[in-house]
Enzyme design. Structure first.
Site, PDB file in Angstrom:
ATOM      1  N   ASP A   1      -1.643  11.860  -5.547  1.00  0.00           N
ATOM      2  CA  ASP A   1      -1.676  10.607  -4.786  1.00  0.00           C
ATOM      3  C   ASP A   1      -0.287  10.011  -4.624  1.00  0.00           C
ATOM      4  O   ASP A   1      -0.060   9.197  -3.730  1.00  0.00           O
ATOM      5  CB  ASP A   1      -2.565   9.579  -5.494  1.00  0.00           C
ATOM      6  CG  ASP A   1      -4.023   9.991  -5.517  1.00  0.00           C
ATOM      7  OD1 ASP A   1      -4.520  10.453  -4.473  1.00  0.00           O
ATOM      8  OD2 ASP A   1      -4.667   9.863  -6.567  1.00  0.00           O
TER       9      ASP A   1
ATOM     10  N   ASP B   1       0.602   4.036   5.691  1.00  0.00           N
ATOM     11  CA  ASP B   1       0.453   3.661   4.283  1.00  0.00           C
ATOM     12  C   ASP B   1       1.336   2.471   3.912  1.00  0.00           C
ATOM     13  O   ASP B   1       1.781   2.348   2.773  1.00  0.00           O
ATOM     14  CB  ASP B   1       0.756   4.856   3.370  1.00  0.00           C
ATOM     15  CG  ASP B   1       0.274   4.632   1.937  1.00  0.00           C
ATOM     16  OD1 ASP B   1      -0.757   3.957   1.761  1.00  0.00           O
ATOM     17  OD2 ASP B   1       0.941   5.112   1.004  1.00  0.00           O
TER      18      ASP B   1
ATOM     19  N   ASP C   1      -7.103   4.423   5.890  1.00  0.00           N
ATOM     20  CA  ASP C   1      -6.424   3.193   5.437  1.00  0.00           C
ATOM     21  C   ASP C   1      -5.744   2.393   6.541  1.00  0.00           C
ATOM     22  O   ASP C   1      -5.268   1.272   6.276  1.00  0.00           O
ATOM     23  CB  ASP C   1      -5.384   3.486   4.344  1.00  0.00           C
ATOM     24  CG  ASP C   1      -5.986   4.136   3.113  1.00  0.00           C
ATOM     25  OD1 ASP C   1      -7.219   4.036   2.934  1.00  0.00           O
ATOM     26  OD2 ASP C   1      -5.242   4.749   2.331  1.00  0.00           O
TER      27      ASP C   1
END
Length: 392
Positions: free
Chosen positions: A351, A154, A192
């Site tokens: 999140d 991330d 991602d």
């Protein structure tokens, strides 16, 4: 020879007799390949070991007799029963609210009845993963599992963490392989990660150096190859979402470098809110650049589309209010290149959290179960996207 020893150990786990389920040992009958097929596997493994193992570009699964090929028009998941975890956050919350808030427990029951994925974010526990996959298969169902442990995960933001190094990541993937073995599972690889090979961090600097990008491709390729060496896994390599990665040529190129050719396809919209029509158009644009590979779509929160955070437009994705569940999970989508609509995001988990409340709407740290947010998603769920409505 180290790679050959690992191959032999993995084969022992694959064909072996005794496995674990929770705290109990139980005997497990394993269907064995014929002597000729087993010989072919050993020869293939020896060839890889002699030629240098994982980093020389060789593909172990090129020689395996059980690697399946998917057609351009048929979903391999169309006839699959998707696993619903009876011990999910929603199921436990429903039991609590049945005593305290029975009117809200009804909504939480609806969420608990949906397929949801299990993420492995802090390493992979063999016993837990084996038990989870075995429980699903015992019901004739297929679980959805997410590999989310790549180094510098991330871009070191809200969901930062991951493996400390490349070697640890290979061990993590090897645990997946040993735990799943011949059982059925759908595996989503590293949400991602490919987007972060071309994105910047909060200071405007690239998330990864050129060397680290190369390592990402190597690690993702390894994950795809190892998981597709199993007879009953369906493997999807994440490709971001249509609101973040708009250049389909660039994403197609990244997918190729990460071994999409060997995977069943790619995943889109994981943990995001883009509507299905937009996502399907985006997915087809990528698909036509990579030999018509299929894709799956995360519909866990896209029932009302994305949120427009006017005060913090860069944070439309972080716990936005007013959202809803999307299309119920199914492998029968009616779309020729969409293998499944799945709830991949753990619905109701935050999140992220930020000191600026305008960014993540006062959410708890990333991954924390947030029952009130989950409740809102279910309460707003459009009726036409629910299974009961589709059955009328």
């Amino acid at each position: 020879m180290k790679y050959l020893r690992r191959l032999i150990n993995d084969m022992k786990a694959y064909f072996g007799a005794t496995e674990y389920q929770g705290q109990k040992r139980r005997e497990m009958r394993i269907r064995r390949l014929s002597g000729a097929a087993l010989g072919a596997v050993l020869v293939a493994g020896l060839a890889v070991a002699i030629s240098g193992g994982r980093n020389n570009g060789s593909s172990l699964t090129d020689s395996l007799p059980f690697v399946s090929k998917q057609s351009a028009t048929t979903s391999p998941l169309s006839d699959k029963k998707l696993y619903v975890d009876p011990d999910s956050n929603a199921a436990r919350q429903a039991e609590i609210w049945r005593r305290e808030r029975p009117d809200k427990a009804v909504f939480m029951d609806k969420l608990a009845d949906q397929q949801n994925a299990r993420w492995y974010t802090n390493g992979a526990n063999y016993d837990d993963m084996y038990s989870y996959v075995q429980a699903a298969n015992a019901e004739g169902a297929v679980p959805v599992i997410v590999a989310y442990y790549i180094p510098k995960r991330d871009c070191n933001k809200y969901s930062s963490g991951g493996a400390p190094n490349e070697a640890a990541y290979y061990d993590y993937i090897d645990t997946f392989v040993k735990a799943i073995a011949q059982q059925q599972a759908i595996v989503v690889i590293e949400p991602d990660a490919l987007v972060h090979t071309i994105s910047n961090d909060g200071t405007g600097k690239p998330c990864l150096t050129e060397s680290e990008r190369g390592q990402y491709y190597t690690m993702l390729s390894y994950a795809v190859e190892r998981l597709k060496s199993l007879p009953s896994t369906y493997v999807y390599l994440d490709a971001g979402n249509s609101g973040w990665t708009k250049d389909t040529d660039v994403m197609a190129d990244r997918l190729k470098k990460a071994n999409i050719a060997m995977a069943d396809g790619f995943s889109l919209n994981v943990s995001n809110f883009r509507r299905n029509d937009e996502t399907i158009k985006f997915g087809r644009a990528i698909s036509e650049k990579i030999d018509d590979k299929h894709f799956i779509i995360d519909t866990s929160r896209n029932g009302l589309g994305p949120y427009e955070n006017h005060e913090q437009p860069g944070f439309n994705w972080c716990n936005p209010p007013g959202r809803a569940l999307g299309h119920y999970p199914t492998g029968s989508t009616g779309e020729p290149y969409v293998d499944a609509y799945l709830h991949i995001k753990n619905i109701g988990e935050s999140d992220g959290s930020d000191p600026d409340p305008k960014k993540c709407f006062n959410g708890p740290p990333a991954g924390t179960w947030w029952p009130e947010y989950a409740l809102e998603l279910v309460e707003r769920w459009p009726e036409e996207l629910q299974y009961s409505f589709q059955r009328r």
